[in-house]
Design a protein around this motif. Structure first.
Motif, PDB file in Angstrom:
ATOM      1  N   ALA A   7      -3.123   1.592  -4.214  1.00  0.00           N
ATOM      2  CA  ALA A   7      -2.858   1.977  -2.280  1.00  0.00           C
ATOM      3  C   ALA A   7      -3.526   1.492  -1.270  1.00  0.00           C
ATOM      4  O   ALA A   7      -3.990   0.372  -0.181  1.00  0.00           O
ATOM      5  CB  ALA A   7      -2.994   3.036  -2.221  1.00  0.00           C
ATOM      6  N   ARG A   8      -5.527   2.155  -1.361  1.00  0.00           N
ATOM      7  CA  ARG A   8      -6.994   1.713  -0.998  1.00  0.00           C
ATOM      8  C   ARG A   8      -7.030   1.000  -0.753  1.00  0.00           C
ATOM      9  O   ARG A   8      -7.537   0.105   0.257  1.00  0.00           O
ATOM     10  CB  ARG A   8      -7.975   2.577  -0.414  1.00  0.00           C
ATOM     11  CG  ARG A   8      -7.307   4.067  -0.205  1.00  0.00           C
ATOM     12  CD  ARG A   8      -8.455   4.946  -1.011  1.00  0.00           C
ATOM     13  NE  ARG A   8      -9.543   5.045  -1.985  1.00  0.00           N
ATOM     14  CZ  ARG A   8      -8.795   5.818  -2.499  1.00  0.00           C
ATOM     15  NH1 ARG A   8      -7.581   6.690  -2.134  1.00  0.00           N
ATOM     16  NH2 ARG A   8      -9.080   6.319  -4.180  1.00  0.00           N
ATOM     17  N   HIS A  51       1.473   7.383  -6.085  1.00  0.00           N
ATOM     18  CA  HIS A  51       0.166   8.057  -6.400  1.00  0.00           C
ATOM     19  C   HIS A  51      -0.696   7.218  -7.393  1.00  0.00           C
ATOM     20  O   HIS A  51      -2.023   7.701  -7.998  1.00  0.00           O
ATOM     21  CB  HIS A  51       0.116   9.252  -7.433  1.00  0.00           C
ATOM     22  CG  HIS A  51       1.392  10.448  -7.001  1.00  0.00           C
ATOM     23  ND1 HIS A  51       1.651  10.969  -5.534  1.00  0.00           N
ATOM     24  CD2 HIS A  51       3.134  10.392  -6.863  1.00  0.00           C
ATOM     25  CE1 HIS A  51       2.216  12.264  -5.683  1.00  0.00           C
ATOM     26  NE2 HIS A  51       2.834  11.533  -6.614  1.00  0.00           N
ATOM     27  N   ALA A  57       1.032  -1.003  -0.070  1.00  0.00           N
ATOM     28  CA  ALA A  57       0.271  -0.026   0.021  1.00  0.00           C
ATOM     29  C   ALA A  57       0.857   1.049  -0.207  1.00  0.00           C
ATOM     30  O   ALA A  57       0.042   1.901  -0.818  1.00  0.00           O
ATOM     31  CB  ALA A  57      -0.878  -0.181   1.314  1.00  0.00           C
ATOM     32  N   TRP A  58       1.727   1.004   0.631  1.00  0.00           N
ATOM     33  CA  TRP A  58       3.064   2.572   1.064  1.00  0.00           C
ATOM     34  C   TRP A  58       3.559   2.936  -0.331  1.00  0.00           C
ATOM     35  O   TRP A  58       3.660   3.575  -0.967  1.00  0.00           O
ATOM     36  CB  TRP A  58       3.828   1.950   1.843  1.00  0.00           C
ATOM     37  CG  TRP A  58       4.998   3.267   2.136  1.00  0.00           C
ATOM     38  CD1 TRP A  58       5.843   3.243   2.126  1.00  0.00           C
ATOM     39  CD2 TRP A  58       4.657   4.953   2.156  1.00  0.00           C
ATOM     40  NE1 TRP A  58       6.431   4.486   1.608  1.00  0.00           N
ATOM     41  CE2 TRP A  58       5.784   5.266   2.538  1.00  0.00           C
ATOM     42  CE3 TRP A  58       3.355   5.470   3.039  1.00  0.00           C
ATOM     43  CZ2 TRP A  58       5.328   6.719   2.409  1.00  0.00           C
ATOM     44  CZ3 TRP A  58       3.649   7.020   3.452  1.00  0.00           C
ATOM     45  CH2 TRP A  58       4.457   7.581   3.280  1.00  0.00           C
ATOM     46  N   HIS A 100      -3.642   5.713  -6.056  1.00  0.00           N
ATOM     47  CA  HIS A 100      -4.342   5.978  -4.532  1.00  0.00           C
ATOM     48  C   HIS A 100      -5.516   5.045  -4.072  1.00  0.00           C
ATOM     49  O   HIS A 100      -5.559   3.843  -3.117  1.00  0.00           O
ATOM     50  CB  HIS A 100      -4.871   6.857  -4.151  1.00  0.00           C
ATOM     51  CG  HIS A 100      -3.451   8.076  -3.864  1.00  0.00           C
ATOM     52  ND1 HIS A 100      -2.539   8.105  -3.306  1.00  0.00           N
ATOM     53  CD2 HIS A 100      -3.111   9.467  -4.890  1.00  0.00           C
ATOM     54  CE1 HIS A 100      -2.230   9.038  -3.470  1.00  0.00           C
ATOM     55  NE2 HIS A 100      -1.654   9.551  -4.499  1.00  0.00           N
ATOM     56  N   HIS A 113       0.757   4.307  -3.026  1.00  0.00           N
ATOM     57  CA  HIS A 113       0.777   5.345  -2.416  1.00  0.00           C
ATOM     58  C   HIS A 113       2.358   6.352  -2.728  1.00  0.00           C
ATOM     59  O   HIS A 113       1.817   7.008  -3.374  1.00  0.00           O
ATOM     60  CB  HIS A 113       0.944   5.226  -0.651  1.00  0.00           C
ATOM     61  CG  HIS A 113       0.659   7.113  -0.735  1.00  0.00           C
ATOM     62  ND1 HIS A 113      -0.719   7.834  -0.986  1.00  0.00           N
ATOM     63  CD2 HIS A 113       2.130   7.500  -0.024  1.00  0.00           C
ATOM     64  CE1 HIS A 113      -0.138   9.158   0.220  1.00  0.00           C
ATOM     65  NE2 HIS A 113       1.187   9.171   0.801  1.00  0.00           N
ATOM     66  N   GLU A 114       3.202   6.343  -3.047  1.00  0.00           N
ATOM     67  CA  GLU A 114       4.443   6.570  -3.455  1.00  0.00           C
ATOM     68  C   GLU A 114       4.224   6.872  -4.852  1.00  0.00           C
ATOM     69  O   GLU A 114       4.932   8.006  -5.162  1.00  0.00           O
ATOM     70  CB  GLU A 114       6.233   5.704  -3.836  1.00  0.00           C
ATOM     71  CG  GLU A 114       6.126   5.732  -1.776  1.00  0.00           C
ATOM     72  CD  GLU A 114       6.210   7.252  -0.929  1.00  0.00           C
ATOM     73  OE1 GLU A 114       7.205   8.253  -1.638  1.00  0.00           O
ATOM     74  OE2 GLU A 114       5.337   8.138  -0.157  1.00  0.00           O
TER      75      GLU A 114
END
Length: 101
Positions: free
Chosen positions: A79-80, A74, A67-68, A76, A71-72
């Motif tokens: 990641a969610r 972009h 997930a991280w 998202h 996120h990095e």
């Protein structure tokens, strides 16, 4: 530099297919937990519970790291999705181990 670019390309390919892999992992874990709880209607014994909790910890840590990474990058929504799968796994394992002796 060429080795670096190959490594980045491999990481990109792995991340691109990780959504399918995460869904497959979720399905397999849910099936395994369902089989365990059906086989042990009175609850899991201590060893089974420990193994399940260890496996959960390993999977959840991997999901949080993935997930991280998303996120990095972009990404998202991806990641969610990882976070949702991790929470679902935690909830399922909690349900399977709650009634154990």
């Amino acid at each position: 530099m060429e080795d670096y670019e190959k490594t980045i390309a491999q990481i990109e390919a792995t991340i691109a297919s990780s959504g399918e892999r995460i869904n497959g992992l979720t399905n397999n874990v849910n099936r395994a937990i369902s089989m365990l709880t059906n086989a042990r209607p009175k609850g899991l014994n201590a060893i089974e519970r420990d193994v399940l909790l260890s496996f959960e910890a390993l999977c959840v840590e991997s999901l949080w790291r993935t997930a991280w990474l998303f996120h990095e990058r972009h990404e998202h929504a991806a990641a969610r999705h990882c976070l949702e799968v991790g929470r679902l796994l935690q909830k399922t394992v909690e349900g399977a181990t709650h009634g154990a002796d």
